[in-house]
Design a protein around this motif. Sequence first.
Motif, PDB file in Angstrom:
ATOM      1  N   SER A 100       7.567  35.642  38.750  1.00  0.00           N
ATOM      2  CA  SER A 100       7.727  36.886  37.996  1.00  0.00           C
ATOM      3  C   SER A 100       7.647  36.621  36.486  1.00  0.00           C
ATOM      4  O   SER A 100       7.075  37.432  35.742  1.00  0.00           O
ATOM      5  N   TYR A 101       8.161  35.481  36.014  1.00  0.00           N
ATOM      6  CA  TYR A 101       8.064  35.157  34.591  1.00  0.00           C
ATOM      7  C   TYR A 101       6.611  34.882  34.214  1.00  0.00           C
ATOM      8  O   TYR A 101       6.130  35.348  33.173  1.00  0.00           O
ATOM      9  N   GLN A 104       4.750  38.122  34.039  1.00  0.00           N
ATOM     10  CA  GLN A 104       5.136  38.850  32.816  1.00  0.00           C
ATOM     11  C   GLN A 104       4.418  38.274  31.593  1.00  0.00           C
ATOM     12  O   GLN A 104       3.898  39.029  30.765  1.00  0.00           O
TER      13      GLN A 104
END
Length: 158
Positions: A100-101, A104
């Motif tokens: 998810s990082y 992003q």
Amino acid sequence: MAVKDRDRFSTATRIRLLGEQTAARVYRSQTKRQARRSRLTGRAALLVLVLCSLVVALAYPIRQYVSQRADIADLQRQKEQARQRVEQLRDLKARWQDDSYAEQQIRLRLHYVMPGETGYVVIDPDAARKARLDHTAADRPWYANVWDGVDKSDASDQ
């Protein structure tokens, strides 16, 4: 009787006797000082010579010691900075391991969108107006600068 003795000597005689006594005292004190001075002069000279020899002999090693202590302190400071940097990089690596990082950051930095999404770029009207007025190379995409360079070199050949 004391009065007679005093009268017996004239003033000149008394002054001469006082001068001789004073001269004798001064001479005795000078000879004592000279005797003391002559006794200490050889020892003092030897002591000064030994101290100077020690200072000269120890000056370079002490300078090296101080220099090495400064180098050690500098290396310890660099080591601490490197340790902190390694810790930061480990944290960053751990964050990039998270999907998810990574997603992003890809969206933020590369302006990627997921399939089915519509990407928009909002431009500040004041910034756009300023960019039109300034036209600096840093504000434009790299390929625009390349093409401008090609156009300028082509125009200078004609």
